[in-house]
Design an enzyme around this catalytic site. Structure first.
Site, PDB file in Angstrom:
ATOM      1  CG  ASN A 159      -0.177  -0.087   2.525  1.00 40.38           C
ATOM      2  OD1 ASN A 159       0.523  -1.070   2.764  1.00 40.38           O
ATOM      3  ND2 ASN A 159      -0.305   0.913   3.383  1.00 40.38           N
ATOM      4  CD  GLN A 187      -3.752  -0.168  -1.700  1.00 41.60           C
ATOM      5  OE1 GLN A 187      -4.024   0.243  -2.826  1.00 41.60           O
ATOM      6  NE2 GLN A 187      -3.999   0.549  -0.620  1.00 41.60           N
ATOM      7  CB  SER A 207     -10.811  -3.397   1.378  1.00 43.34           C
ATOM      8  OG  SER A 207     -11.498  -2.471   2.182  1.00 43.34           O
ATOM      9  CG  HIS A 209     -12.205   1.736   1.181  1.00 45.88           C
ATOM     10  ND1 HIS A 209     -11.232   2.692   1.315  1.00 45.88           N
ATOM     11  CD2 HIS A 209     -11.867   0.728   2.018  1.00 45.88           C
ATOM     12  CE1 HIS A 209     -10.336   2.279   2.207  1.00 45.88           C
ATOM     13  NE2 HIS A 209     -10.714   1.099   2.648  1.00 45.88           N
ATOM     14  CB  CYS A 333      -3.664   2.782   9.163  1.00 45.25           C
ATOM     15  SG  CYS A 333      -4.919   1.973   8.161  1.00 45.25           S
TER      16      CYS A 333
END
Length: 391
Positions: A159, A187, A207, A209, A333
């Site tokens: 990421n 990713q 994921s 989003h 994060c």
């Protein structure tokens, strides 16, 4: 209601993507009294049955695109929850067989922190260091295996650097060793082809989003659920085979499936667009002196560029650009924490190059004009900040 106008050029797609309009429209149909709003578990009435049908159609569509059985897909709140369910689920179920887990030091904190928790309750974790380009070699993985190893967890695309790990090679090497293989594909899903019929992964985290779907929804692929037999971390209504109990969010699931299909339909054209933008950005930066690109320049996705500028700290550059551009110094994060990138540090990058690194990530809605403007602004600020440092 306040209207917010986005005036910045958004170059933080690795943190999250704007939703595809088609996904937004599909979600709206599941929210109001006139739509598919009922609880998918309420099978006693027609509205619940309809919601359940829509959820299962979405599950089948995602499974089709991943080339797997729909029964092997568990809906979760996203990759972080999927990673926790996968890693802790294997660890707790198979701790009698062994207590050793292998991962890399460049993983997302959702994996690293989960592994650190397991270390506190008696498990042993080997954190493999990638090479200077961010690649974890198969030999390193195989050499770390012991008779107590039960799980290898490796991210597909990093990421922070965009570096791609060869999960096909690792999966084939582990297949006959009786060791589970988990891949964090947050990713890569929707950007790279993932064929679970050809790549023998045991667990895969996704994921929505990250591929223009909604936040708060993702899935975990569990190959042959009965054989894998993950230990549940939560208990409740028994939804998702007891691995992720709770009312399924129909609107988010529909948004995810819609966005995933669009991502696959546009994968080839998106990739060409991304490569073109990458070449523009790199070309602009190479006109400056003292520029370092972090991570392998071939085995990577084009949408993430991690770059360090000599004599310029990442914080100074991001602050100077914040009214015009949205870029980052690492994982979203960790954006609130004052610490150097653990990913770059694991690659042996230190000193000014470490503290001067910024992550620029773009996507489907990034235009050539916007990227050229952004590249020009970055170059201007790098030059200005260097001049200030000399005064």
């Amino acid at each position: 209601m306040t209207t917010i106008l986005n005036t910045q050029i958004y170059l933080d797609y690795a943190a999250t993507t704007p939703m595809a309009p088609e996904a937004v429209a599909a979600m709206v149909q599941c929210l109001s009294i006139d739509g598919v709003f009922a609880n998918p578990a309420s099978l006693q009435h027609g509205l619940g049955e309809r919601a359940n049908f829509v959820v299962e159609e979405a599950r089948s569509e995602i499974a089709r695109l991943l080339h797997c059985n729909s029964n092997d897909l568990i809906f979760t709140s996203g990759a972080t929850e999927s990673n926790n369910i996968a890693i802790k689920g294997i660890a707790l179920r198979y701790q009698i067989k062994g207590n050793h887990i292998i991962t890399s030091a460049s993983e997302h904190k959702a994996v690293l922190d989960t592994c650190k928790y397991l270390e506190n309750v008696g498990f042993k974790v080997t954190y493999l260091r990638p090479d200077n380009n961010g690649i974890v070699s198969l030999d390193c993985i195989l050499n770390a295996i012991t008779d107590k190893t039960i799980l290898v967890s490796l991210m597909h695309v990093n990421n922070e650097t965009g570096v791609i790990q060869n999960i096909d090679l690792v999966a084939q090497a582990l297949e006959d060793k009786g060791i589970f293989f988990h891949v964090d594909a947050a990713q890569s899903a929707g950007k790279l082809t993932i064929d679970l019929a050809k790549t023998p992964l045991d667990l895969l985290s996704v994921s929505a989003h990250k591929f223009y779907g909604p936040k708060g929804i993702g899935c975990l692929y569990v190959r042959d659920r009965k054989r894998t037999n993950l230990a549940p971390l939560m208990h409740g209504g028994g939804q998702e085979h007891g691995l992720c109990p709770g009312t399924l969010p129909t609107h988010q699931i529909i948004g995810m499936a819609t966005a995933f299909k669009i991502a696959h339909d546009l994968m080839a054209s998106d990739y060409e667009h991304f490569k073109h933008l990458e070449q523009i950005l790199i070309g602009q930066f190479k006109q400056l002196q003292g520029v370092h690109f972090n991570g392998d320049n071939i085995q990577k996705i084009p949408t993430i560029i991690n770059v360090s500028f000599d004599q310029v700290s990442s914080d100074s550059l991001i602050i100077a650009l914040r009214d015009d551009l949205a870029i980052a110094s690492g994982s979203a994060c960790n954006s609130g924490a004052i610490e150097a990138s653990h990913v770059l540090r694991s690659m042996g990058i230190e000193s000014d190059r470490l503290y001067g690194a910024v992550r620029i990530s773009f996507g489907r809605y990034t235009t050539e004009v916007a990227l050229q403007k952004a590249a020009q602004r970055i170059c201007e600020e790098v030059t200005r900040l260097r001049q200030l440092a000399l005064e």
